[in-house]
Design an enzyme around this catalytic site. Structure first.
Site, PDB file in Angstrom:
ATOM      1  N   HIS A 193      26.673  68.964  31.476  1.00  0.00           N
ATOM      2  CA  HIS A 193      26.902  67.580  31.874  1.00  0.00           C
ATOM      3  C   HIS A 193      28.388  67.322  32.125  1.00  0.00           C
ATOM      4  CE1 HIS A 193      22.966  67.088  29.845  1.00  0.00           C
ATOM      5  NE2 HIS A 193      22.793  66.089  30.673  1.00  0.00           N
ATOM      6  N   ASP A 217      18.589  70.147  38.388  1.00  0.00           N
ATOM      7  CA  ASP A 217      19.064  69.269  37.328  1.00  0.00           C
ATOM      8  C   ASP A 217      19.913  68.186  37.993  1.00  0.00           C
ATOM      9  OD1 ASP A 217      19.495  68.251  34.811  1.00  0.00           O
ATOM     10  OD2 ASP A 217      20.298  70.085  33.946  1.00  0.00           O
TER      11      ASP A 217
END
Length: 482
Positions: free
Chosen positions: A189, A259
């Protein structure tokens, strides 16, 4: 070549975006009518409760139906630490690490089924789960208890069982994060992790659960934003044709799902539209943009895709193939929903608590607990990773302390101290050492290395309500009165 309008529709069909709030914004309704692939639900969409989620799902389907489309409605519902539908209370089912430790495949399959039935009732047709990563690095900051095991064989059999359970309820699985995020020490992330493993190691460890999931019929797979030099030394998996080609070699024919492209590992150096084009060209079929995005971003990504097709950077056939794979998935789901609803074992809740007891026993010191009469609960509070988010965890505390802050006045009583992933957070260890009344340590994260320090440790292997029940039982046996 099809008209620009037709190509733009295809460019919308491969996108799944997200917005904040429990109702469908007008701009997103228009995009769905024009053909946008679907919506991913996050905590801000679900916090009003499941009836609200059902209403929102119906709004999404109705808007898509006006344009003649069937939408993907997806969510991260892994159970345990990662839950969106139960974000306010904590998950009512065990997470992956606890299921792997309990090692009851029937329970794992029934857990997948329970989640699937709940999602189906909420109008959700694709679950971004289960995690197939082998958590071989105990210091992993983002996978940890989301993994079924540090052992590839254990992880593989539980991934397959969970997939079978989920899909028996007519909800598609999206197994993640290919080719394996478990042996990394960074969170994609916020960074670009590198997995330094040979192809031999990858085939013996990382790929084993994904192969098992393919054999179990998993409908889709999610990529990871990690660089794997043994396959592609330059691009992260989400953007890498060699990495995604390897996935097809394992037998997956369904859509490859990126993702979230707003994550640093995918787009920090290039922006989301460019990452979207690269991911499609590499072989991805459905692009997740990330939470709380403006409609303008969806149109920017569509424009980048159309421009890439017009310039020849992205073959039109690749874009058409991506849409066709998503459409086949949606058609299969429609057929699956015509079957009779799968039924849960009426003893499921009791089985969950028994599984939580077994998971607790596999990694805990249950023989030397001191007298806990009058004990108070102290939470050493730390931020969760982005995947978990801001959700409840642990026993209800009497006192909350934060690493680095001055300690408040503590009760003159034995202390039940609860932490998350203390083994990889030195500041937590220092705070625990200052709590001189500590009688028991409850580690709700991954059960990493522990030097003992004379304080017995309980490890439920992830947070869940059945895990709370199992921990409470043990503490009460030693005199805790709550």
């Amino acid at each position: 070549m099809p008209s620009p309008t037709a190509v733009e529709t295809l460019a919308l069909r491969v996108q799944v975006s997200a917005f904040a709030g429990p109702t469908l914004p007008a701009g997103y309704a228009e995009l769905l009518r024009e053909g946008m692939g679907g919506i991913c639900l996050f905590g801000p969409n679900t916090e009003a409760g499941e009836e609200s989620v059902r209403s929102l799902s119906a709004e999404i389907r109705a808007a898509s139906a006006e344009g003649g489309w069937t939408p993907v409605i997806t969510i991260d519902e892994e159970g345990g630490d990662v839950t969106r539908l139960e974000a306010l209370t904590g998950s009512s089912v065990l997470g992956a690490a606890a299921l792997g430790a309990a090692d009851d495949l029937a329970l794992t399959e029934e857990t997948g089924r329970a989640i699937g039935l709940r999602l189906a009732r909420a109008g959700i047709n694709l679950d971004l789960a289960p995690v197939a990563d082998v958590n071989s690095n105990p210091d992993n900051p983002v996978i940890a208890t989301r993994s079924f095991s540090h052992d590839a064989g254990v992880a593989a059999k539980h991934v397959a069982a969970w997939v079978r359970g989920l899909e028996s309820a007519g909800v598609a699985a999206c197994v993640k994060h290919f080719p394996g995020h478990g042996d990394t020490g960074q969170d994609s992330h916020v960074a670009l992790p590198v997995l330094e493993a040979t192809m031999e190691t990858l085939r013996e460890r990382e790929l084993v659960p994904f192969l098992a999931a393919a054999e179990a019929g998993a409908a889709s797979v999610m990529t990871s934003h990690i660089v794997v030099p043994a396959i592609d030394p330059e691009l992260p998996g989400t953007l890498s044709a060699p990495v995604l080609g390897l996935l097809r070699e394992l037998g997956y024919e369904g859509p490859i799902v990126s993702d979230a492209l707003d994550m640093a590992g995918a787009s920090a150096s290039r922006g989301i539209p460019a990452a979207a084009v690269l991911s499609l060209r590499a072989g991805a079929d459905l692009l997740l943009l990330g939470p709380d995005k403006p409609t303008s971003l969806v149109r920017e990504v569509a424009a980048a895709i159309v421009a890439a097709v017009e310039s020849g950077e992205l073959p039109l056939e690749r874009l058409q193939d991506a849409v066709a794979r998503v459409d086949r998935l949606l058609a299969d789901l429609t057929a699956a929903r015509q079957r009779p609803e799968a039924a849960l074992d009426p003893r499921f809740e009791a089985h969950l608590v028994e599984g939580a007891r077994r998971a607790l026993a596999t990694a805990s010191d249950l023989t030397d607990l001191p007298d806990l009469a009058g004990a108070k609960v102290v939470t050493v509070d730390t931020a969760a990773n982005i995947a978990v988010g801001d959700v409840p965890w642990g026993l209800p505390p009497d006192v909350v302390v934060r690493p680095g802050d001055p300690l408040p006045e503590l009760p003159d009583a034995p202390l039940i101290v609860q932490v998350r992933d203390a083994h990889r957070r030195p500041e937590v260890g220092r705070t625990v050492a200052e709590l001189h009344g500590a009688a028991v340590l409850v580690e709700w994260g991954w059960p990493g290395a522990y030097d003992g320090t004379g304080v017995p440790r309980l490890c439920p292997q992830g947070f869940s309500l059945p895990g709370v029940a199992a921990v409470t039982e043990v503490l009460r046996r030693s005199g805790w009165g709550r």
